[in-house]
Design an enzyme around this catalytic site. Structure first.
Site, short mmCIF file in Angstrom:
data_model
loop_
_atom_site.label_atom_id
_atom_site.label_comp_id
_atom_site.label_asym_id
_atom_site.label_seq_id
_atom_site.Cartn_x
_atom_site.Cartn_y
_atom_site.Cartn_z
N ASP A 175 0.85 -1.07 -0.01
CA ASP A 175 0.08 0.06 0.06
C ASP A 175 0.99 1.11 0.20
OD1 ASP A 175 -1.91 1.83 0.22
OD2 ASP A 175 -2.65 1.21 2.40
N GLU A 205 -1.34 10.60 0.31
CA GLU A 205 -2.90 10.05 0.26
C GLU A 205 -3.29 9.40 1.68
OE1 GLU A 205 -5.71 6.85 -0.18
OE2 GLU A 205 -3.69 6.69 0.63
N GLU A 206 -2.26 8.85 2.38
CA GLU A 206 -2.61 8.20 3.70
C GLU A 206 -2.88 9.00 5.04
OE1 GLU A 206 -3.04 5.23 4.25
OE2 GLU A 206 -1.71 4.00 2.65
N ASP A 228 -4.93 1.36 -6.27
CA ASP A 228 -4.58 1.04 -4.88
C ASP A 228 -4.84 -0.35 -4.62
OD1 ASP A 228 -3.89 1.82 -2.13
OD2 ASP A 228 -4.82 3.70 -2.59
N HIS A 316 -1.99 -2.67 6.15
CA HIS A 316 -1.49 -1.66 7.02
C HIS A 316 -0.75 -2.78 8.48
CE1 HIS A 316 -3.80 2.19 6.16
NE2 HIS A 316 -3.34 1.65 5.00
ZN LIG Z 1 -3.34 2.80 -0.31
#
Ligand SMILES: [Zn+2]
Length: 347
Positions: A175, A205-206, A228, A316
């Protein structure tokens, strides 16, 4: 055809938390630069690579370069680093990990641990999952040395090698380096096209799609496509009602997530091309989450937007896992769409 694991590995191993994406951007520039007509970066740090077309639509592709990580919040009197998360970590995924602290003088290895008692001292107490805020970095150095070398605001990234595991690849930062990889490989595999392809490696983005929006505003695309990861809920403990995608069943054509409902004409175009070209795909409805497309869709007077996803397990965590065949399906389908976009009634 096997995917270029070496390139994916280099992308994943480059450190880059939100606002510190420079190392990733340099890699993207090296790879995409020779394949496009123009490369520039904007005020936010987005890297914008344009491949001219022949009068077809302007299509913006967005893949984010940032990975979730930390910035040093302060150095305590004993030399332990306290952290500010940038991006959404799950405290359970951080316990007993290694990190890299990126200082002015170079990267220092560190141990990440939380304010908890060792198991030997717990007695009958049940250990609680540590909160993200309770974590600190131990650099194994005297407090004075740490104070000299580390500055508040230094970037901290997870330290984990990218490895092939079975038919899959596991990494700390699929990611969204896998999205960046899909973008590069789609441009590399592009045959004749009339569309102008604007491949954007985005920043931040995060922390809320902060890079993609201004890039989309400046580029004024006719169509926007984000690349993504999405959740694969195909592991022990997942119920039917949690289903989103599965590994090994192809790239995921997103119908919607928490940030956007994909333009139904684009959903249909991708599905039609996948069927025609016999590219493995699955449909995705994600009840939460978001991608850069959610930001770009709402700039100026609005942009028909879509997201193509790579199903990923353990999102994540340091072991994000995706299937190599799904990754190849993603860039193949994107390349075929870019070649045929003018044939679909989206504009
Ligand atoms: Zn992402």
């Amino acid at each position: 055809m096997p995917i270029d694991i070496d390139l994916l590995r280099r992308l994943c191993q480059a450190p880059g938390v939100p606002s510190r994406e420079g190392a990733v951007a340099r890699l993207v520039q090296q790879e995409l630069g020779p394949l496009v007509d123009e490369v520039r970066s904007d005020a936010m740090g987005n890297l914008i690579c344009t491949k001219r077309g022949q009068g077809g639509p302007r299509i913006m592709i967005a893949a984010h370069m940032d990975e979730i990580g930390f910035l040093v919040r302060f150095v305590d009197k004993n030399g332990f680093l306290r952290l500010q998360p940038v991006g959404g970590f799950d405290g359970r995924a951080l316990f007993a990990q290694r990190v890299q602290v990126h200082t002015q003088g170079g990267a220092l290895p560190g141990v990440l641990n939380a304010e908890t008692k060792p198991i030997h001292l717990l007695g009958n107490e049940k250990p609680a999952a540590p909160s993200v805020e309770s974590y600190f970095v131990d650099l194994g150095l005297p407090a004075e040395t740490v104070a000299e070398r580390v500055r508040v605001g230094d970037m901290v990234t997870m330290d984990r090698a990218t490895e092939e595991i079975g038919d899959c690849v596991a990494s700390k930062a699929l990611d969204d380096r896998v999205g960046v990889f899909v973008m590069i490989e789609a441009v590399r595999n592009l045959r004749a096209h009339t569309a102008e392809v604007v491949a954007v490696a985005t920043v931040q983005e995060e922390v809320g799609l902060r890079g993609a929006e201004p890039a989309g505003y400046a580029i004024e695309p006719d169509i926007a496509i984000a690349l993504d990861i999405t959740l694969a809920m195909d592991i022990p403990g997942s119920e039917d009602r949690d289903y989103i995608t599965q590994l090994g069943k192809g790239t995921a054509i997103k119908v919607m997530d928490g940030s956007l409902i994909c333009d139904p004409r684009l959903v249909e175009a991708f599905r039609t091309i996948a069927e025609k070209e016999k590219i493995a795909y699955q449909m995705e409805v994600l009840p939460f989450g978001g991608t850069d497309a959610g930001g770009i869709q709402r700039v100026r007077a609005g942009v028909p937007s879509f997201t193509l996803s790579v199903p990923t397990r353990y999102v994540h965590t340091v072991d994000e896992m995706a299937n190599k065949g799904d990754i190849e399906a993603a860039y193949t389908l994107l390349a075929r769409f870019l070649e045929q976009a003018q044939d679909f009634d989206v504009l």
